[in-house]
Design an enzyme around this catalytic site. Sequence first.
Site, mmCIF file in Angstrom:
data_model
loop_
_atom_site.group_PDB
_atom_site.id
_atom_site.type_symbol
_atom_site.label_atom_id
_atom_site.label_comp_id
_atom_site.label_asym_id
_atom_site.label_seq_id
_atom_site.Cartn_x
_atom_site.Cartn_y
_atom_site.Cartn_z
ATOM 1 C CG ASP A 1 -8.795 -2.689 -4.168
ATOM 2 O OD1 ASP A 1 -8.350 -1.926 -3.296
ATOM 3 O OD2 ASP A 1 -9.412 -3.742 -3.899
ATOM 4 N NE ARG B 1 -4.119 -1.799 0.440
ATOM 5 C CZ ARG B 1 -5.257 -1.608 1.103
ATOM 6 N NH1 ARG B 1 -5.505 -0.468 1.674
ATOM 7 N NH2 ARG B 1 -6.144 -2.557 1.152
ATOM 8 N NE ARG C 1 -9.439 8.317 -2.530
ATOM 9 C CZ ARG C 1 -10.690 8.661 -2.304
ATOM 10 N NH1 ARG C 1 -11.273 9.533 -3.079
ATOM 11 N NH2 ARG C 1 -11.362 8.127 -1.313
ATOM 12 C CE1 TYR D 1 -13.144 -6.522 1.935
ATOM 13 C CE2 TYR D 1 -11.547 -8.220 1.368
ATOM 14 C CZ TYR D 1 -11.915 -7.124 2.133
ATOM 15 O OH TYR D 1 -11.071 -6.641 3.095
ATOM 16 N NE ARG E 1 -6.392 5.232 2.870
ATOM 17 C CZ ARG E 1 -7.119 4.264 3.408
ATOM 18 N NH1 ARG E 1 -8.319 4.517 3.832
ATOM 19 N NH2 ARG E 1 -6.618 3.053 3.536
HETATM 20 O O1 CP3 Z 1 -0.030 -1.602 -2.447
HETATM 21 C C1 CP3 Z 1 -0.340 -0.656 -3.193
HETATM 22 O O2 CP3 Z 1 -0.019 0.516 -3.002
HETATM 23 C C2 CP3 Z 1 -1.097 -1.003 -4.459
HETATM 24 C C3 CP3 Z 1 -2.492 -0.806 -4.459
HETATM 25 C C4 CP3 Z 1 -3.405 -1.648 -3.579
HETATM 26 C C5 CP3 Z 1 -4.590 -1.123 -3.014
HETATM 27 N N1 CP3 Z 1 -5.265 -2.144 -2.422
HETATM 28 C C6 CP3 Z 1 -5.017 0.280 -3.099
HETATM 29 C C7 CP3 Z 1 -6.058 0.776 -2.184
HETATM 30 C C8 CP3 Z 1 -3.345 -3.004 -3.248
HETATM 31 C C9 CP3 Z 1 -2.259 -4.035 -3.546
HETATM 32 C C10 CP3 Z 1 -4.533 -3.309 -2.524
HETATM 33 C C11 CP3 Z 1 -4.843 -4.645 -2.042
HETATM 34 C C12 CP3 Z 1 -6.078 -4.888 -1.316
HETATM 35 N N2 CP3 Z 1 -7.282 -4.248 -1.462
HETATM 36 C C13 CP3 Z 1 -6.245 -5.915 -0.339
HETATM 37 C C14 CP3 Z 1 -5.194 -6.923 0.055
HETATM 38 C C15 CP3 Z 1 -4.140 -6.355 0.923
HETATM 39 C C16 CP3 Z 1 -4.560 -6.022 2.311
HETATM 40 O O3 CP3 Z 1 -4.453 -4.830 2.656
HETATM 41 O O4 CP3 Z 1 -4.955 -6.915 3.056
HETATM 42 C C17 CP3 Z 1 -7.565 -5.834 0.123
HETATM 43 C C18 CP3 Z 1 -8.194 -6.733 1.157
HETATM 44 C C19 CP3 Z 1 -8.211 -4.792 -0.603
HETATM 45 C C20 CP3 Z 1 -9.629 -4.353 -0.515
HETATM 46 C C21 CP3 Z 1 -9.744 -2.950 -0.073
HETATM 47 N N3 CP3 Z 1 -9.379 -1.847 -0.823
HETATM 48 C C22 CP3 Z 1 -10.266 -2.489 1.155
HETATM 49 C C23 CP3 Z 1 -10.784 -3.368 2.252
HETATM 50 C C24 CP3 Z 1 -10.217 -1.092 1.133
HETATM 51 C C25 CP3 Z 1 -10.747 -0.140 2.164
HETATM 52 C C26 CP3 Z 1 -9.977 -0.176 3.434
HETATM 53 C C27 CP3 Z 1 -8.601 0.402 3.308
HETATM 54 O O5 CP3 Z 1 -7.657 -0.293 3.687
HETATM 55 O O6 CP3 Z 1 -8.499 1.527 2.853
HETATM 56 C C28 CP3 Z 1 -9.607 -0.705 -0.095
HETATM 57 C C29 CP3 Z 1 -9.335 0.678 -0.537
HETATM 58 C C30 CP3 Z 1 -7.968 0.971 -1.052
HETATM 59 N N4 CP3 Z 1 -7.245 0.159 -1.865
HETATM 60 C C31 CP3 Z 1 -7.244 2.182 -0.827
HETATM 61 C C32 CP3 Z 1 -6.047 2.070 -1.547
HETATM 62 C C33 CP3 Z 1 -4.955 3.108 -1.697
HETATM 63 C C34 CP3 Z 1 -7.711 3.394 -0.044
HETATM 64 C C35 CP3 Z 1 -8.484 4.256 -0.952
HETATM 65 C C36 CP3 Z 1 -8.515 5.709 -0.513
HETATM 66 O O7 CP3 Z 1 -8.858 6.001 0.626
HETATM 67 O O8 CP3 Z 1 -8.196 6.543 -1.362
#
Ligand code: CP3
Length: 314
Positions: free
Chosen positions: A73, A24, A37, A140, A28
Site C-alpha cells: 500500500d 489494484r 482476507r 492521509y 477484493r
Molecule cells: O494495485 C495493486 O493491486 C497493488 C496494491 C495496492 C493497494 N493499494 C492494495 C490495497 C496499491 C498500488 C494501492 C495504492 C493505494 N492505496 C492508493 C493509490 C491508488 C488509488 O487507488 O488511488 C491509495 C490512495 C491507497 C490508500 C488505501 N488503501 C485506501 C484509501 C484503502 C481503502 C479503500 C479501498 O480502496 O479499499 C486501501 C486499502 C487497500 N489497499 C486494499 C487493497 C487491496 C483493500 C484492502 C482489503 O479490503 O482487503
Amino acid sequence: MQNDLFLRALKCEKVERPPIWVMRQAGRYLPEYRALRGQHSFQELVHTPELAARVTHLPIDLLGFDASILFSDILVVGEVFGYEMHFDDKGMQLLPPTKEVRLPVEQVLHYVPQTIRLLKKTLPVPLIGFCGGPYTVCRYMQQVNAKWLEKVTEATITYLKLQVEAGVDALQIFDSWAGLLPKEEFYSLALPYLQRLVEALKFCGVPIILFCRGASRYIAELAALEPAAIGFDWEMEMAEIRRLVPAHIAVQGNLDPAYLGGPLPALQKAADHLLDSMQGTSGYIFNLGHGILPSASVENVRALVRRVQTAQTR
Ligand code: CP3
C-alpha cells in the site's frame, strides 16, 4: 521473466499488441483474495512477505496480465514516522504516533524488499514497485505542509531505491489526489515533490510511471518531468492524450473501471473503442483509469484480458 511486452511498450518500442495490467489487480473482486482476507487482516497480508508474494501472484496466475504490481500500500511509508495503517469498514486511516519519530527506512520497511526478492524468483512477467506521491501520502497523514512533504519525499526516495535494489522492473508513483488540485496548489504542493522523486530515481535504470487522477489537466507539467510513462483517468480520450504527450513518453490507461461491473457488451464496446483509437500508435499500455472496483466481475476481467491480448496492431 518471460514476457517483456510491458517493458518494451514503456520504451515506446513497436509491439505486437498493447500490454495489459490493471491498478489494484490483486484485490477484493477476486474470490481467492477474499478467502485469504478471511484468514488474515490486510495489514498481515502486507507485512508478511510469503503472503504478500502469494497475493501479488493471484491476478497473474488466474487472469494472465502482462505485468504484476507488488501487493502493498502507498501508506506503508508512514511507518517510517511511526504512523500505523488502520483499515476497517469505515475505510483507511493513518494513525499518528504519540511523539514524532523518524526510523530507518530499510529497517521499518524490510518486508518490502523481502517480498520483491521472493517474487523475482517466480513471476513470469515484469514486477512494478510503487509508492504514493508525497502530496497524496501527506493528505492521509493529515500533514499537508512543506515540512512533512519534505520528510515524506526524502523517505520515499530511500524506499524506492530499496525496491529497485531488490529487483523491481518498473516503478509507479500514485499521486492519486494531486491532479485534482487547483493549479496554484498543484504547483506548490504536488509537482515539486514529484519532480524530486523522478530526478532522484532517473539514474537507477528503472522506468517510472506517473499516475494522478486528473493528469490530463497537467500534461505539459507532468511530461516535463520526463517519466517513462504517464497514467490517465477517463476525463480525456486516450487518442487525444497520445497526440498531446510527447512521442517518447508512453501513456497508460484509461478505461472507466465501472465497465467491469456492468454488462459484457458495453465493456467490449468500450474496450474495442479504446483499442481501435490507439491502433498504430507506440507506447500504449492498456489499463483502467483508476483502481479496479470490488464489484468488478471476474468473468468481465477475463474477457477484457482476452480481448486486449488478441488485439492485432495493423
Ligand atoms: O494495485 C495493486 O493491486 C497493488 C496494491 C495496492 C493497494 N493499494 C492494495 C490495497 C496499491 C498500488 C494501492 C495504492 C493505494 N492505496 C492508493 C493509490 C491508488 C488509488 O487507488 O488511488 C491509495 C490512495 C491507497 C490508500 C488505501 N488503501 C485506501 C484509501 C484503502 C481503502 C479503500 C479501498 O480502496 O479499499 C486501501 C486499502 C487497500 N489497499 C486494499 C487493497 C487491496 C483493500 C484492502 C482489503 O479490503 O482487503
